[in-house]
Write a protein that holds these residues in place. Structure first.
Motif, PDB file in Angstrom:
ATOM      1  N   CYS A 215     -24.088   2.303  50.535  1.00 32.35           N
ATOM      2  CA  CYS A 215     -23.439   1.010  50.800  1.00 32.35           C
ATOM      3  C   CYS A 215     -23.896  -0.011  49.757  1.00 32.35           C
ATOM      4  O   CYS A 215     -23.115  -0.856  49.321  1.00 32.35           O
ATOM      5  CB  CYS A 215     -23.755   0.533  52.205  1.00 32.35           C
ATOM      6  SG  CYS A 215     -25.496   0.603  52.652  1.00 32.35           S
ATOM      7  N   HIS A 244     -12.907   1.850  56.583  1.00 32.91           N
ATOM      8  CA  HIS A 244     -13.808   1.241  55.591  1.00 32.91           C
ATOM      9  C   HIS A 244     -14.788   0.252  56.207  1.00 32.91           C
ATOM     10  O   HIS A 244     -15.983   0.312  55.939  1.00 32.91           O
ATOM     11  CB  HIS A 244     -13.006   0.576  54.462  1.00 32.91           C
ATOM     12  CG  HIS A 244     -11.997  -0.427  54.926  1.00 32.91           C
ATOM     13  ND1 HIS A 244     -11.110  -0.183  55.944  1.00 32.91           N
ATOM     14  CD2 HIS A 244     -11.717  -1.693  54.496  1.00 32.91           C
ATOM     15  CE1 HIS A 244     -10.338  -1.253  56.113  1.00 32.91           C
ATOM     16  NE2 HIS A 244     -10.696  -2.174  55.246  1.00 32.91           N
ATOM     17  N   THR A 245     -14.291  -0.639  57.050  1.00 36.64           N
ATOM     18  CA  THR A 245     -15.189  -1.668  57.596  1.00 36.64           C
ATOM     19  C   THR A 245     -16.122  -1.076  58.653  1.00 36.64           C
ATOM     20  O   THR A 245     -17.256  -1.530  58.814  1.00 36.64           O
ATOM     21  CB  THR A 245     -14.378  -2.840  58.190  1.00 36.64           C
ATOM     22  OG1 THR A 245     -13.319  -2.313  58.991  1.00 36.64           O
ATOM     23  CG2 THR A 245     -13.781  -3.691  57.079  1.00 36.64           C
ATOM     24  N   TRP A 248     -18.830   0.763  56.652  1.00 35.83           N
ATOM     25  CA  TRP A 248     -19.615  -0.276  55.965  1.00 35.83           C
ATOM     26  C   TRP A 248     -20.677  -0.851  56.892  1.00 35.83           C
ATOM     27  O   TRP A 248     -21.865  -0.921  56.559  1.00 35.83           O
ATOM     28  CB  TRP A 248     -18.657  -1.374  55.477  1.00 35.83           C
ATOM     29  CG  TRP A 248     -19.324  -2.554  54.853  1.00 35.83           C
ATOM     30  CD1 TRP A 248     -19.776  -3.676  55.489  1.00 35.83           C
ATOM     31  CD2 TRP A 248     -19.627  -2.723  53.457  1.00 35.83           C
ATOM     32  NE1 TRP A 248     -20.335  -4.537  54.572  1.00 35.83           N
ATOM     33  CE2 TRP A 248     -20.254  -3.974  53.324  1.00 35.83           C
ATOM     34  CE3 TRP A 248     -19.417  -1.947  52.326  1.00 35.83           C
ATOM     35  CZ2 TRP A 248     -20.681  -4.464  52.106  1.00 35.83           C
ATOM     36  CZ3 TRP A 248     -19.845  -2.443  51.102  1.00 35.83           C
ATOM     37  CH2 TRP A 248     -20.464  -3.683  50.996  1.00 35.83           C
ATOM     38  N   TRP A 252     -24.721  -0.224  56.545  1.00 37.83           N
ATOM     39  CA  TRP A 252     -25.622  -1.340  56.249  1.00 37.83           C
ATOM     40  C   TRP A 252     -26.668  -1.516  57.339  1.00 37.83           C
ATOM     41  O   TRP A 252     -27.843  -1.773  57.054  1.00 37.83           O
ATOM     42  CB  TRP A 252     -24.838  -2.645  56.023  1.00 37.83           C
ATOM     43  CG  TRP A 252     -24.491  -2.769  54.575  1.00 37.83           C
ATOM     44  CD1 TRP A 252     -23.278  -2.545  54.002  1.00 37.83           C
ATOM     45  CD2 TRP A 252     -25.387  -3.092  53.509  1.00 37.83           C
ATOM     46  NE1 TRP A 252     -23.359  -2.710  52.645  1.00 37.83           N
ATOM     47  CE2 TRP A 252     -24.629  -3.046  52.313  1.00 37.83           C
ATOM     48  CE3 TRP A 252     -26.738  -3.401  53.433  1.00 37.83           C
ATOM     49  CZ2 TRP A 252     -25.213  -3.305  51.061  1.00 37.83           C
ATOM     50  CZ3 TRP A 252     -27.306  -3.670  52.194  1.00 37.83           C
ATOM     51  CH2 TRP A 252     -26.539  -3.614  51.034  1.00 37.83           C
ATOM     52  N   LYS A 304     -15.983   2.457  50.702  1.00 35.33           N
ATOM     53  CA  LYS A 304     -16.633   3.055  51.879  1.00 35.33           C
ATOM     54  C   LYS A 304     -15.679   3.815  52.793  1.00 35.33           C
ATOM     55  O   LYS A 304     -16.089   4.343  53.823  1.00 35.33           O
ATOM     56  CB  LYS A 304     -17.338   1.963  52.682  1.00 35.33           C
ATOM     57  CG  LYS A 304     -18.639   1.482  52.093  1.00 35.33           C
ATOM     58  CD  LYS A 304     -19.766   2.479  52.232  1.00 35.33           C
ATOM     59  CE  LYS A 304     -19.887   3.383  51.053  1.00 35.33           C
ATOM     60  NZ  LYS A 304     -20.718   4.568  51.303  1.00 35.33           N
ATOM     61  N   PRO A 346     -18.140  -7.354  54.715  1.00 33.66           N
ATOM     62  CA  PRO A 346     -17.654  -6.370  53.737  1.00 33.66           C
ATOM     63  C   PRO A 346     -16.983  -7.013  52.525  1.00 33.66           C
ATOM     64  O   PRO A 346     -16.802  -6.351  51.508  1.00 33.66           O
ATOM     65  CB  PRO A 346     -16.615  -5.545  54.513  1.00 33.66           C
ATOM     66  CG  PRO A 346     -16.647  -6.006  55.915  1.00 33.66           C
ATOM     67  CD  PRO A 346     -17.379  -7.310  55.961  1.00 33.66           C
TER      68      PRO A 346
END
Ligand SMILES: [Fe+2]
Length: 357
Positions: A215, A244-245, A248, A252, A304, A346
């Motif tokens: 990430c 993706h989100t 992500w 993280w 991602k 993001p």
């Protein structure tokens, strides 16, 4: 070629609707966006390389496009130029040509998409792919994280004498051979990645689906560009919209909890590896999409997003894709910010245009 010289071949900017679609879905398909003549040249160059390295494959005879045997694989591996991967490598139904730092390949895809990369990430904030110089050397910035060290070692051997652990700081002028992992410094594409016809079924669990890299780091947008016509179910980039989100955030949170990212634990990572809980959830609630289209089609994706190379069910199509990751410059994203994502946003490093959507 400089930025100004490249401008002539640029793909037009995205519309507001396309920008919104990218932000929501995490990917966007631009059918036939690239120059047809450059695509034709890339196909000719591919067949020229095949004639040199794997001459049993004949362009006009799809029946000769069978999988690459263990013996052929070993023979290709033995043909290494100075440093980096073999120029032409392959095994089973996959082969690659490490031509990603060549000017023609850079003009074909990443430079043609430059205007769009800056539209997404912000003007003057993206590393320009200069490619190889006259000596076959590339120079660019590399954030030396653990996974970057692993990538350098796996493609170069230990010729650089790199330590095993990353410094998590930027080496600003890392030199790599043209057939080395030039994508780590933004200086080249991954070359041409191809899938031969009648490739194996990935199975109902899509076990090869994954999210690229860590990430942290400076890649934000990636692209796959097809240099030949690619019908449905012929090995196209396969993507799980909206993942993706979700990845992500999970990745993280895992990193902020102390988990680092190395390729060695791709199979058992908390977020982003092949078998992580969030990946299983996404597979369970989201249907994958096969991104296909005519020669010159570009798939853009948030770095991602969950994806994989699709199965090539055709009998007479070779999936030919060149893949590139657009990186933020160290000036626009200094080291302390590379590993700081306490707000989990993001879109922090993206253009105002996309942030304001
Ligand atoms: Fe990938």
């Amino acid at each position: 070629m400089t930025v100004a010289q490249a401008a002539a071949g640029w793909v037009p900017a995205l519309t507001a609707q396309q920008m919104g679609q990218f932000k929501r879905d995490g990917y966007l398909v631009l059918p036939g966006a690239l120059d047809a003549e450059r695509c034709r040249q890339a196909r000719d160059d591919m067949w020229e390389a095949i004639a040199t390295y794997l001459p049993r494959m004949k362009r006009a005879e799809p029946s000769t496009w069978g999988p690459i045997s263990e013996d052929e694989n070993a023979a290709l591996l033995a043909r290494k130029p100075g440093g980096g991967d073999p120029y032409f490598g392959g095994k089973g139904h996959r082969f690659y040509i490490r031509n990603g730092a060549e000017q023609a390949m850079l003009n074909l895809a990443p430079r043609a998409m430059w205007q769009i990369a800056e539209q997404l990430l912000g003007k003057d904030t993206v590393v320009w792919p200069a490619g190889a110089d006259d000596t076959g050397t590339t120079t660019g910035p590399c954030f030396m994280s653990d996974d970057a060290i692993t990538g350098l070692a796996s493609h170069l051997g230990d010729t650089l004498g790199q330590p095993e652990k990353g410094s998590f700081t930027t080496q600003h002028e890392l030199q790599l051979p043209a057939t080395g992992p030039v994508w780590l410094t933004g200086q080249g594409t991954r070359g041409l990645y191809c899938t031969l016809p009648d490739s194996p079924d990935p199975g109902p669990q899509y076990t090869s689906a994954h999210s690229d890299g860590a990430c942290y780091g400076r890649w934000r947008v990636q692209m796959a560009a097809y240099t030949d016509d690619l019908p449905d179910r012929s090995g196209g980039f396969t993507v799980w919209p909206g993942s993706h989100t979700r990845i992500w955030k999970e990745q993280w949170e895992a990193f902020l909890d102390g988990e680092k990212h190395t390729d060695t634990h791709l199979e058992t990572r908390r977020a982003g590896g092949y078998n992580d809980p969030v990946i299983d959830q996404i597979k369970a609630d989201t249907a994958p999409v096969d991104c296909h289209g005519p020669a010159g089609t570009v798939v853009l994706w948030h770095t991602k997003i969950l994806h994989m190379a699709g199965q090539n069910c055709s009998a007479d199509v070779i999936r030919q894709a060149t893949i590139y990751g657009f990186m933020k410059t160290p000036a626009s994203l200094p080291d302390p910010l590379v590993t700081d994502r306490t707000n989990l946003d993001p879109w922090r490093d993206w253009s105002e245009e996309i942030r304001n959507l």
